[in-house]
Structure formats: structure tokens, C-alpha cells
Motif scaffolding. Structure first.
Motif, PDB file in Angstrom:
ATOM      1  N   PHE A 132      14.216   5.593   1.179  1.00 53.47           N
ATOM      2  CA  PHE A 132      14.490   6.709   0.280  1.00 53.47           C
ATOM      3  C   PHE A 132      13.256   7.113  -0.516  1.00 53.47           C
ATOM      4  N   GLY A 133      12.098   6.589  -0.166  1.00 53.70           N
ATOM      5  CA  GLY A 133      10.885   6.902  -0.892  1.00 53.70           C
ATOM      6  C   GLY A 133      10.743   6.041  -2.137  1.00 53.70           C
ATOM      7  N   HIS A 134       9.928   6.541  -3.060  1.00 52.07           N
ATOM      8  CA  HIS A 134       9.630   5.800  -4.293  1.00 52.07           C
ATOM      9  C   HIS A 134       8.991   6.772  -5.275  1.00 52.07           C
TER      10      HIS A 134
ATOM     11  N   ASP B 149       0.832  -1.209   0.000  1.00 48.44           N
ATOM     12  CA  ASP B 149       0.000   0.000   0.000  1.00 48.44           C
ATOM     13  C   ASP B 149       0.863   1.253   0.000  1.00 48.44           C
ATOM     14  N   GLY B 150       1.963   1.222   0.762  1.00 46.83           N
ATOM     15  CA  GLY B 150       2.865   2.371   0.794  1.00 46.83           C
ATOM     16  C   GLY B 150       3.528   2.609  -0.541  1.00 46.83           C
ATOM     17  N   LEU B 151       3.952   1.537  -1.184  1.00 49.83           N
ATOM     18  CA  LEU B 151       4.577   1.644  -2.498  1.00 49.83           C
ATOM     19  C   LEU B 151       3.614   2.290  -3.492  1.00 49.83           C
ATOM     20  N   ALA B 152       2.356   1.848  -3.469  1.00 51.07           N
ATOM     21  CA  ALA B 152       1.350   2.407  -4.378  1.00 51.07           C
ATOM     22  C   ALA B 152       1.058   3.868  -4.050  1.00 51.07           C
ATOM     23  N   ALA B 153       0.980   4.192  -2.757  1.00 50.04           N
ATOM     24  CA  ALA B 153       0.652   5.564  -2.356  1.00 50.04           C
ATOM     25  C   ALA B 153       1.720   6.549  -2.803  1.00 50.04           C
ATOM     26  N   LEU B 154       2.973   6.138  -2.780  1.00 45.49           N
ATOM     27  CA  LEU B 154       4.058   7.041  -3.159  1.00 45.49           C
ATOM     28  C   LEU B 154       4.072   7.352  -4.657  1.00 45.49           C
ATOM     29  N   SER B 155       3.306   6.589  -5.432  1.00 40.46           N
ATOM     30  CA  SER B 155       3.190   6.850  -6.868  1.00 40.46           C
ATOM     31  C   SER B 155       1.799   7.356  -7.257  1.00 40.46           C
TER      32      SER B 155
END
Length: 409
Positions: free
Chosen positions: A346-348, A52-58
Motif C-alpha cells: 500500500f506504499g508508505h 531502501d524502498g521504505l526510505a525512498a517512499l518518504s
């Protein structure tokens, strides 16, 4: 879920600051999105799981621009006279401004350009350790983890050596927060000093340009008109601050983690080739940003089945997601040989940390050289007595250690 009571993160509790991960684990197990109260009473929606975090950062519906937030306190934390100019950075902008601003500095942080800095970073590291070694003890944050990245970014930008203590002090006043809201007068005064300093520094470089990044940015502004004066000052501020403060935490937390895991420390001493993977594991296991990365909902959004209203602060909780067992087997174990370590420290996406290659280089050289030159390294105080930073950044405030004589240089 949307009516759940916010969970306060107890930043004033030393036990939580020493080890926030049991509460983080509980938040993740309770649900993929949780309301929480952060430092200073700000409320946010925590995205606690990796996918979910990976998707939210994009997700383009989640903005980096604080003007999209409904909570006025986010702006009130900035100096009243400088709110707009401070926010004109690539960190707090979205395309197309973000694209333009990032392009202007990205060439300075490519893997090739950063690799060219290796000899100088090694030289600075050795010089700092030369001063430490004879005493057999040190405070590794103040004596080593802090001055290394401060010196590197200062040289890269062209900041005079004599000025570094000043800008570091002003930065601490603006950035380093405790459990209570920051003192607006203190923040405002620090920013006034910083802005005045940067204005003068840029004027000097305009008159006498050097072979440094700030001189290059001035040329871009004056010749191509791609940066206005406020953007130039904000860019200088961002590069100075972001160029060192998280790397200090990476080095300090990484060494602290090794001292708490003697088997991993010994493994790394015996095989320095494990250093690149060890740095990635430090970033995953106890990264320099905690709980995570802020975004602001441009519109009503649904994340992992949870409705989040327009204007809400959404915190992609990388410190929680990077210990998600669905992504990382045995996530609470420090494992410097861990493979496929795609952490979120480092974010995404488009805001992936521009300085990541430099932070990795400094971390590898700092940790590797310290382990080689400081045999029998150990904490000088019980681990429970270490004080940790709060309010969005995580790392030991101090790291007192002892060691024996220099093994080799």
C-alpha cells in the motif's frame, strides 16, 4: 553501477508473468538499485530492498508528479487532449496540492466509516455467491472478485448500476497494459468516453445530489471553491479506478495463493480468525501492484550508494522488496500467521493508499465468505495455465474453479 546495462523485464514471456519472483530475487541479490526496462520500453531504476524502498517512499526529492520525469513517453501514454486534466489527482501530485486534495476525501475512508460498510459489503458478497453456488463451478475473477469491489465503490461514489459495465470497459482500455505500448488512439477514445460520462454524471448530481461521495465533492467545489472542474473530474476518475482495480487483484491473487498452498488453505478454513493476517500476507507475498510504485527524481539523488540522475524514473519495487530476507524471514513462503508484516503493497508516507481500509475489509469478507460457502474449492485448470496481468498491475486475469455444494450461508 550507474553504467550497468538495463535488465529487460520479459512481460511477453508467459513463464515470467506466471512467476516473476525468481527474476525479482536475482535483481535484489545483484544490487539494491538496478536499471530495468519495463512494459512498453520505459526505463526505470528499481529500488529492490526493503529498507531502501521504505526510505525512498518518504524522500521529498522523489516526486509523484510525472512532469518531473525526463522521459517524454510517460506523458505520451496519456490522451493528447487530456494530459493535464488526467494528472490533477492526489496520486500524481505533491504538497501542497496533494495535501489539499487528499484532505477532501480522507473522511470517507477512515477505519470507522469503512467499518460501517461491512454489512453492505457482506450483502453484496453473499448475493454474488448465491448466483455461483448452484453451478459447482465459476470463473472467480469475472463472477466474484471483479463485481464485488466494482459494486462497492460504485455505491460509495453514487455511480448508477446500469453504467458500471461501461466505465469498467473504458478503464480497462486506459489502465490494463500488455507487454507492448498501449494504442494511443484506443486510450484517447476511452478517456473521451470516460470524461464525457463523468461530466454528465456530475451535472446530474449537481442537480439532484444524493448521499454519496461525489455529491459531497460537488458541494465542496461549489460552496468552498477548493476543487476546480478538472480536479473534480480527475478525482472522480481516480476514486472509481483505484477503488476497485487493485482489490480485484488482491482477491484473485489471494485465493490463487491459497489454492497453491493447501496447508494454508486448511489452516484458514479451520480458523477464520486468521483472516486479517492472511490478507496482509497475500499483499506481501503477491501484491496487486508489480513491480512497484513510480517516483521521479527532482534532482540528482543517491540511493543505497547508487547515483541516479535528475528526471529519472525511480520504481520502488514493492513486489521485490516485500520478499527481502533482511526484513521477512523465509520470504518466499506463504505464511498466513506471519507477524510484524509491514509490507509496502500500500506504499508508505504521505501517499500511503487512502483506500487501504476498504481494500482490507473487502478482501477479508470476500476470501472468508468464499472459503465458507465453496467447500472443496480447487482450480479447474493447471496453475501453469493461468494468465496474469502485466504492465504495473498483477493478478490473475481468470480464475476458473470447481467446488461442491454450499456448506452454509
Amino acid at each position: 553501477m550507474s553504467s550497468q546495462q538495463p535488465v529487460p523485464l520479459p512481460y511477453a514471456d508467459p513463464a515470467f508473468m506466471t512467476d516473476p519472483f525468481p527474476l525479482y530475487r536475482q535483481l535484489r541479490e545483484d544490487g539494491p538499485v538496478r536499471r530495468a526496462v519495463l512494459a512498453g520500453g520505459l526505463e526505470a531504476w528499481l529500488v529492490t530492498r526493503y529498507e531502501d524502498g521504505l526510505a525512498a517512499l518518504s524522500d521529498s526529492r522523489l516526486s509523484s508528479d510525472v512532469h518531473d520525469a525526463s522521459d517524454p513517453r510517460l506523458l505520451e501514454r496519456l490522451p493528447a487532449t487530456e494530459r493535464e486534466s488526467m494528472l490533477r489527482t492526489m496520486l500524481r501530485s505533491d504538497p501542497p496540492d496533494h495535501t489539499r486534495l487528499r484532505r477532501l476525501v480522507s473522511k470517507a475512508f477512515t477505519a470507522r466509516r469503512v467499518a460501517e460498510l461491512r454489512p453492505r459489503v457482506q450483502e453484496i458478497t453473499d448475493g454474488l455467491l448465491d448466483a455461483i453456488v448452484p453451478a459447482g463451478k465459476a470463473e472467480l475473477v469475472e463472477d466474484f472478485a471483479l463485481p464485488l469491489p466494482v459494486t462497492v465503490i460504485s455505491e460509495l461514489l453514487g455511480v448508477p448500476v446500469a453504467d458500471r459495465d461501461d466505465f469498467q470497459r473504458w478503464t480497462d482500455s486506459m489502465i490494463l497494459q500488455g507487454p507492448e505500448p498501449p494504442d494511443p488512439a484506443r486510450v484517447d477514445q476511452a478517456w473521451r468516453h470516460m470524461r464525457s460520462y463523468l461530466t454528465g454524471l456530475l451535472q446530474d448530481k449537481r442537480a439532484r445530489p444524493g448521499d454519496d461521495l461525489l455529491s459531497a465533492l460537488i458541494a465542496t467545489r461549489d460552496e468552498e471553491h477548493q476543487l476546480d472542474e478538472d480536479e473534480l473530474i480527475a478525482m472522480a476518475f481516480l476514486l472509481l479506478v483505484a477503488g476497485y482495480i487493485t482489490t480485484v487483484n488482491l482477491i484473485g491473487s489471494g485465493i490463487a495463493a491459497l489454492l497453491a498452498h493447501p496447508d494454508q488453505l486448511q489452516m484458514l478454513r479451520e480458523d477464520p480468525g486468521l483472516l486479517p493476517g492472511a490478507i496482509e500476507e497475500f499483499l506481501r507475498y503477491d501484491g496487486p501492484v508489480s513491480p512497484g510504485i513510480a517516483r521521479f527524481a527532482r534532482e540528482d539523488v543517491v540511493i543505497a550508494g547508487v547515483a541516479i540522475p535528475r528526471g529519472a524514473t525511480v520504481l520502488v519495487a514493492s513486489a521485490i522488496a516485500d520478499r527481502d530476507p533482511a526484513q521477512f524471514p523465509d520470504p518466499d513462503r506463504l505464511d498466513i500467521t506471519r507477524q510484524d508484516n509491514g509490507h509496502l503493497a500500500f506504499g508508505h508516507g504521505i501517499h500511503y493508499c487512502l483506500g487501504a481500509p476498504l481494500a482490507r475489509l473487502e478482501g477479508q469478507i470476500a476470501v472468508g465468505t468464499a472459503l465458507r460457502r465453496l467447500p472443496h474449492l480447487s482450480l479447474a485448470v493447471p496453475a501453469s495455465e493461468l494468465r496474469w496481468r502485466s504492465g504495473g498491475l498483477r493478478g490473475p486475469e481468470q480464475l476458473p474453479v470447481t467446488f461442491t455444494s454450499d456448506a452454509s450461508s
